[in-house]
Design a protein around this motif. Structure first.
Motif, short mmCIF file in Angstrom:
data_model
loop_
_atom_site.label_atom_id
_atom_site.label_comp_id
_atom_site.label_asym_id
_atom_site.label_seq_id
_atom_site.Cartn_x
_atom_site.Cartn_y
_atom_site.Cartn_z
N VAL A 145 2.99 -13.92 -13.61
CA VAL A 145 2.04 -12.99 -12.97
C VAL A 145 0.62 -13.28 -13.42
CG1 VAL A 145 1.34 -10.58 -12.74
CG2 VAL A 145 3.76 -11.19 -12.62
N LEU A 146 -0.25 -13.48 -12.44
CA LEU A 146 -1.67 -13.68 -12.71
C LEU A 146 -2.42 -12.35 -12.68
CD1 LEU A 146 -4.17 -15.50 -13.08
CD2 LEU A 146 -4.25 -15.71 -10.57
N GLU A 147 -2.22 -11.59 -11.63
CA GLU A 147 -2.87 -10.29 -11.49
C GLU A 147 -1.87 -9.29 -10.95
OE1 GLU A 147 -7.45 -10.49 -10.46
OE2 GLU A 147 -6.27 -11.55 -8.95
N ALA A 148 -2.12 -8.02 -11.26
CA ALA A 148 -1.26 -6.95 -10.76
C ALA A 148 -2.09 -5.72 -10.47
CB ALA A 148 -0.17 -6.62 -11.78
N ALA A 149 -1.78 -5.04 -9.40
CA ALA A 149 -2.44 -3.78 -9.04
C ALA A 149 -1.39 -2.84 -8.49
CB ALA A 149 -3.54 -4.02 -8.02
N VAL A 150 -1.41 -1.61 -8.99
CA VAL A 150 -0.41 -0.62 -8.59
C VAL A 150 -1.11 0.57 -7.95
CG1 VAL A 150 1.39 0.96 -9.39
CG2 VAL A 150 1.19 -1.33 -10.40
N VAL A 151 -0.60 1.00 -6.80
CA VAL A 151 -1.15 2.17 -6.10
C VAL A 151 0.01 3.05 -5.66
CG1 VAL A 151 -3.20 0.93 -5.33
CG2 VAL A 151 -1.16 0.99 -3.86
N GLY A 152 -0.32 4.26 -5.24
CA GLY A 152 0.69 5.19 -4.77
C GLY A 152 0.90 5.09 -3.27
N ALA A 153 2.16 5.13 -2.87
CA ALA A 153 2.50 5.15 -1.44
C ALA A 153 3.17 6.48 -1.13
CB ALA A 153 3.45 4.00 -1.10
N ALA A 154 2.86 7.02 0.03
CA ALA A 154 3.43 8.31 0.42
C ALA A 154 4.94 8.20 0.56
CB ALA A 154 2.82 8.77 1.74
N ASP A 155 5.64 9.26 0.10
CA ASP A 155 7.09 9.32 0.21
C ASP A 155 7.47 10.72 0.67
OD1 ASP A 155 9.78 7.82 -0.91
OD2 ASP A 155 9.90 9.99 -1.11
N ALA A 156 8.35 10.80 1.66
CA ALA A 156 8.67 12.09 2.27
C ALA A 156 9.33 13.06 1.30
CB ALA A 156 9.57 11.88 3.50
N VAL A 157 10.04 12.55 0.30
CA VAL A 157 10.76 13.42 -0.64
C VAL A 157 10.02 13.55 -1.97
CG1 VAL A 157 12.88 13.70 -1.98
CG2 VAL A 157 13.01 12.98 0.41
N LEU A 158 9.63 12.42 -2.53
CA LEU A 158 9.04 12.42 -3.87
C LEU A 158 7.54 12.65 -3.88
CD1 LEU A 158 11.05 9.44 -5.38
CD2 LEU A 158 11.46 11.88 -5.72
N GLY A 159 6.91 12.68 -2.73
CA GLY A 159 5.47 12.84 -2.67
C GLY A 159 4.75 11.52 -2.71
N GLU A 160 4.93 10.79 -3.81
CA GLU A 160 4.36 9.47 -3.97
C GLU A 160 5.33 8.60 -4.74
OE1 GLU A 160 0.70 10.76 -6.06
OE2 GLU A 160 -0.34 9.46 -4.64
N VAL A 161 5.24 7.30 -4.51
CA VAL A 161 5.97 6.32 -5.33
C VAL A 161 5.01 5.18 -5.64
CG1 VAL A 161 8.28 6.88 -4.46
CG2 VAL A 161 6.88 5.18 -3.26
N PRO A 162 5.15 4.56 -6.81
CA PRO A 162 4.27 3.43 -7.12
C PRO A 162 4.71 2.15 -6.41
CG PRO A 162 5.75 3.87 -8.96
CD PRO A 162 6.02 4.93 -7.94
N VAL A 163 3.74 1.42 -5.89
CA VAL A 163 3.99 0.12 -5.27
C VAL A 163 3.08 -0.89 -5.97
CG1 VAL A 163 3.82 -1.27 -3.18
CG2 VAL A 163 4.69 1.07 -3.06
N ALA A 164 3.65 -2.00 -6.39
CA ALA A 164 2.89 -3.01 -7.13
C ALA A 164 2.59 -4.21 -6.24
CB ALA A 164 3.68 -3.46 -8.35
#
Length: 513
Positions: free
Chosen positions: A431-450
């Motif tokens: 891995v050279l670079e990584a960025a994590v953001v939140g994605a909308a989820d109908a049940v959990l509200g948000e989930v992390p996506v890398a």
């Protein structure tokens, strides 16, 4: 309550009223003895395996205090508790307070390295657990029940300024910080909650949130017990098992996060439970959509009272009124005794209705972060707790949350900071670079996506990167998806443009998990 849009708002309850209520609330350290004196045979607390009357609960707390004292615990010490939701957790809480010690609740789902960090950072003298984190636990929970406690072990002096709880919450660097809450914080917060929700001796709380969260401790245990009510601790939450528990134990309220309400709202149509004992359901930890509130209330007929707060504010700062206008899409009005305002980047209070940072002032504001004076000074300025959340007031003084200043992701009520996941991914050789953001989820509200870019001439499949994350992160922190890109988008100053990453996710389907 009314006022010009955008100004700071204070509860209609006067400070004198709050002080009077606070004085009427029994100090947490002597609560078991007080309840046993008032009503020895009355119900107090129970779980799937154990039911305690007030007298039995006081006996257990006294015995546990003696056991802790035998391990060298005294005033000013910290006791770490690594337990799932069970009566013994609450017993350990009051036992430590009886000795003048504080408690740091440790999430039993943490990895050993994560748990060890909290234990060492808090300086815990003893770690009580059931062996689930074997290398960290130093005292088996069974030792707390060694028979009746000695009569010569009176509660420590009820010092309102003594440290009561160390609640660990992640920071922007990914290193958890210990939020210091004293007994004055807890007494004030419980007085506010009791007043706002109208708790009394007839109330019966059903605890389904984890006890390592301040919400579970304050809203579902301390407040009902201080109000003369009782608490039932439910086992691990499962949607299909929830309503049978409600029908069996007959609670008057429970507190949950939006993800739980989403799961309950999607139960099969043939599930028609008897919820007549419930007068309200409380929602916190993450914003809940007006659509989900309406869907749950229409199906089950139980009003949802949504609030807002954070650990640094001892749990809650606003709530929609139980008896009054509830506004879905807002998080309600300030709790009695607190002032909530909107502040601009220059530190001036916003008075024109524009959004800005939500700030809170009152006796519920934490003492600070343990051993982090600089972070404390940045977070609490002139008595104002800076929440890091962006909000505005509507014309009636209800708080509307607009966004978050920080990048925190709330997954089913659990706070996740992207930096921690990014740091783990950066530890993979490809891995050279990584960025994590939140994605909308109908049940959990948000989930992390890398999103990652790889070093030249290297390969790494998403499966390999997922496995790498599993070795270092708790399950709830694991990315829902890991996407390899040739390059990460950047803003004009060269920083990774997370706004564009989030926008791309919003335009695509929910990531597969």
């Amino acid at each position: 309550m009314s006022g010009a849009t955008g100004r700071s708002y204070r509860s209609t309850a006067s400070r004198a009223d709050l002080v009077g209520r606070s004085e009427n609330v029994v100090h947490t350290a002597v609560l078991p003895e007080d309840r046993a004196h008032r009503d020895p045979a009355g119900p107090c607390i129970s779980d799937d395996d154990l039911t305690l009357t007030n007298s039995a609960f006081a006996d257990r707390a006294r015995a546990a205090a003696a056991a802790l004292r035998g391990r060298g615990v005294g005033a000013g010490d910290v006791v770490a508790v690594v337990l799932p939701n069970r009566v013994e957790f609450v017993v350990a809480l009051f036992a430590a307070w009886r000795l003048g010690a504080a408690v740091t609740p440790v999430n039993p789902a943490l990895t050993e390295s994560e748990a060890r960090y909290q234990v060492e950072d808090s300086g815990a003298a003893v770690v009580v657990g059931d062996g689930s984190v074997s290398s960290v636990v130093t005292m088996d929970v069974a030792e707390l029940d060694a028979g009746p406690g000695p009569a010569d072990l009176p509660p420590a002096p009820t010092d309102a300024g003594a440290l009561a709880l160390l609640i660990y919450t992640s920071g922007t660097t990914g290193r958890p910080k210990g939020v210091m809450l004293d007994h004055a914080n807890l007494s004030a917060m419980c007085a506010m909650a009791i007043s706002a929700v109208g708790l009394g001796p007839a109330d019966h709380s059903l605890l389904i949130l984890p006890l390592f969260h301040v919400n579970g401790i304050v809203v579902s245990v301390l407040s009902p017990l201080l109000a003369g009510g009782r608490t039932t601790i439910a086992g691990r939450f499962h949607p299909a098992a929830f309503f049978p528990v409600v029908e069996r134990v007959r609670p008057t309220y429970f507190s949950a996060v939006p993800a739980i309400y989403a799961m309950l709202a999607t139960l099969p149509a043939e599930v028609v439970p008897d919820v007549s004992s419930l007068r309200i359901a409380v929602c916190g930890a993450a914003p809940m959509s007006a659509e989900l509130i309406e869907r749950f209330e229409r199906r089950f007929g139980v009003p949802i009272v949504e609030g807002y707060g954070l650990s640094e504010g001892t749990c809650a700062s606003t709530i929609n009124p139980v008896d009054g206008v509830r506004k879905p899409g807002t998080v309600g009005l300030p709790l009695p005794g607190q002032e909530v305002a909107i502040m601009d980047a220059a530190g001036a209070l916003v008075t024109d209705g524009s959004p800005g940072e939500v700030v809170v002032r009152g006796p519920n504001v934490m003492r600070g972060y343990l051993n982090r004076p600089e972070e404390t000074a940045r977070t609490v300025v002139d008595g104002w707790l800076h929440t890091g959340d962006v909000g505005r007031f509507d014309a009636d003084g209800y708080l509307v949350l607009v966004d978050r200043i920080k990048d925190m992701i709330i997954r089913g009520g659990e706070n996740i900071y992207p930096k921690e996941i990014e740091t783990v991914l950066h530890g993979h050789p490809a891995v050279l670079e990584a960025a994590v953001v939140g994605a909308a989820d109908a049940v959990l509200g948000e989930v992390p996506v890398a999103f990652v870019t790889l070093n030249p001439n290297t390969t790494a499949t998403p499966a390999e990167l997922h496995e790498h994350c599993r070795a270092s992160l708790s399950r709830y922190k694991l990315p829902a998806d890991i996407v390899a890109l040739p390059d990460l988008p950047r803003n004009p100053v060269g920083k990774v443009d997370k706004i564009r990453l989030r926008a791309g996710l919003a335009d695509s389907a929910t990531p597969a998990r």
